[in-house]
Design a protein around this motif. Structure first.
Motif, PDB file in Angstrom:
ATOM      1  N   ARG A 194       0.809  -1.228   0.000  1.00  0.00           N
ATOM      2  CA  ARG A 194       0.000   0.000   0.000  1.00  0.00           C
ATOM      3  C   ARG A 194       0.836   1.269   0.000  1.00  0.00           C
ATOM      4  O   ARG A 194       0.508   2.234  -0.685  1.00  0.00           O
ATOM      5  CB  ARG A 194      -0.942   0.009   1.189  1.00  0.00           C
ATOM      6  N   ALA A 195       1.896   1.280   0.775  1.00  0.00           N
ATOM      7  CA  ALA A 195       2.737   2.482   0.850  1.00  0.00           C
ATOM      8  C   ALA A 195       3.341   2.801  -0.518  1.00  0.00           C
ATOM      9  O   ALA A 195       3.343   3.967  -0.951  1.00  0.00           O
ATOM     10  CB  ALA A 195       3.832   2.308   1.892  1.00  0.00           C
TER      11      ALA A 195
ATOM     12  N   ALA B 190      -7.769   6.362 -10.237  1.00  0.00           N
ATOM     13  CA  ALA B 190      -8.703   5.419  -9.619  1.00  0.00           C
ATOM     14  C   ALA B 190      -8.854   4.173 -10.481  1.00  0.00           C
ATOM     15  O   ALA B 190      -8.837   3.046  -9.973  1.00  0.00           O
ATOM     16  CB  ALA B 190     -10.056   6.087  -9.402  1.00  0.00           C
ATOM     17  N   ARG B 191      -8.990   4.350 -11.771  1.00  0.00           N
ATOM     18  CA  ARG B 191      -9.138   3.199 -12.674  1.00  0.00           C
ATOM     19  C   ARG B 191      -7.859   2.370 -12.731  1.00  0.00           C
ATOM     20  O   ARG B 191      -7.919   1.139 -12.747  1.00  0.00           O
ATOM     21  CB  ARG B 191      -9.534   3.673 -14.060  1.00  0.00           C
ATOM     22  N   MET B 192      -6.699   3.039 -12.754  1.00  0.00           N
ATOM     23  CA  MET B 192      -5.425   2.320 -12.820  1.00  0.00           C
ATOM     24  C   MET B 192      -5.237   1.389 -11.621  1.00  0.00           C
ATOM     25  O   MET B 192      -4.706   0.295 -11.757  1.00  0.00           O
ATOM     26  CB  MET B 192      -4.250   3.311 -12.862  1.00  0.00           C
ATOM     27  N   TYR B 193      -5.675   1.856 -10.450  1.00  0.00           N
ATOM     28  CA  TYR B 193      -5.431   1.106  -9.220  1.00  0.00           C
ATOM     29  C   TYR B 193      -6.672   0.372  -8.704  1.00  0.00           C
ATOM     30  O   TYR B 193      -6.643  -0.239  -7.646  1.00  0.00           O
ATOM     31  CB  TYR B 193      -4.859   2.032  -8.138  1.00  0.00           C
ATOM     32  N   GLY B 194      -7.767   0.447  -9.455  1.00  0.00           N
ATOM     33  CA  GLY B 194      -8.978  -0.276  -9.065  1.00  0.00           C
ATOM     34  C   GLY B 194      -9.627   0.234  -7.794  1.00  0.00           C
ATOM     35  O   GLY B 194     -10.157  -0.542  -6.998  1.00  0.00           O
ATOM     36  N   LEU B 195      -9.593   1.565  -7.592  1.00  0.00           N
ATOM     37  CA  LEU B 195     -10.154   2.174  -6.396  1.00  0.00           C
ATOM     38  C   LEU B 195     -11.305   3.101  -6.774  1.00  0.00           C
ATOM     39  O   LEU B 195     -11.409   3.538  -7.914  1.00  0.00           O
ATOM     40  CB  LEU B 195      -9.080   2.983  -5.658  1.00  0.00           C
TER      41      LEU B 195
ATOM     42  N   ARG C 147       2.499   6.119  -2.906  1.00  0.00           N
ATOM     43  CA  ARG C 147       3.552   6.993  -3.448  1.00  0.00           C
ATOM     44  C   ARG C 147       3.419   7.106  -4.964  1.00  0.00           C
ATOM     45  O   ARG C 147       3.548   8.188  -5.534  1.00  0.00           O
ATOM     46  CB  ARG C 147       4.937   6.481  -3.069  1.00  0.00           C
ATOM     47  N   ARG C 148       3.155   5.974  -5.621  1.00  0.00           N
ATOM     48  CA  ARG C 148       2.988   5.989  -7.081  1.00  0.00           C
ATOM     49  C   ARG C 148       1.762   6.797  -7.492  1.00  0.00           C
ATOM     50  O   ARG C 148       1.799   7.511  -8.493  1.00  0.00           O
ATOM     51  CB  ARG C 148       2.893   4.566  -7.629  1.00  0.00           C
ATOM     52  N   MET C 149       0.699   6.692  -6.692  1.00  0.00           N
ATOM     53  CA  MET C 149      -0.505   7.461  -7.003  1.00  0.00           C
ATOM     54  C   MET C 149      -0.228   8.964  -6.940  1.00  0.00           C
ATOM     55  O   MET C 149      -0.645   9.715  -7.828  1.00  0.00           O
ATOM     56  CB  MET C 149      -1.639   7.086  -6.035  1.00  0.00           C
ATOM     57  N   VAL C 150       0.478   9.401  -5.901  1.00  0.00           N
ATOM     58  CA  VAL C 150       0.814  10.818  -5.770  1.00  0.00           C
ATOM     59  C   VAL C 150       1.717  11.254  -6.923  1.00  0.00           C
ATOM     60  O   VAL C 150       1.523  12.319  -7.510  1.00  0.00           O
ATOM     61  CB  VAL C 150       1.461  11.117  -4.398  1.00  0.00           C
ATOM     62  N   ARG C 151       2.682  10.405  -7.280  1.00  0.00           N
ATOM     63  CA  ARG C 151       3.561  10.706  -8.418  1.00  0.00           C
ATOM     64  C   ARG C 151       2.759  10.825  -9.707  1.00  0.00           C
ATOM     65  O   ARG C 151       2.977  11.739 -10.512  1.00  0.00           O
ATOM     66  CB  ARG C 151       4.621   9.613  -8.570  1.00  0.00           C
TER      67      ARG C 151
END
Length: 101
Positions: A3-4, A24-29, A8-12
């Motif tokens: 998750r960590a 959201a779609r990339m990470y399934g959230l 970090r990748r999401m923020v980047r």
């Protein structure tokens, strides 16, 4: 990926210009959870309003509904809430079909 590292990748990704919807779609959230995670990890996000802004193609949404798709089906297609689709359709004056088909 843990998750960590994901966060970090999401923020980047957000800093690189990706939209919350894309992330959201990339990470399934969900959009709301993605926005909350980005806020928690330092992304510059609005904190007020009705949630994450998600622009929909109004003509396409209306066409899908008028072609027989249910509001719930259209909402699922765009990964938005039933209420968002309903409010959009109501705002443009769509005549709703009776419930229960």
């Amino acid at each position: 990926m843990n998750r960590a590292a994901r966060n970090r990748r999401m923020v980047r990704d957000h800093s690189a210009g990706k939209t919350v919807t894309e992330i959201a779609r990339m990470y399934g959230l969900s959009l709301n959870w993605t926005g909350e995670l980005l806020r928690q990890h330092g992304a510059n996000m609005p904190t007020s309003g009705r949630g994450i802004r998600c622009d929909l193609d109004i003509d396409e949404v209306v066409c899908q509904y008028e072609s027989g798709s249910t509001i719930r089906e259209v909402a699922g297609l765009y990964d938005v809430s039933y209420g968002k689709v309903y409010r959009l359709l109501a705002a443009v004056g769509v005549t709703f079909r009776p419930r229960g088909g």
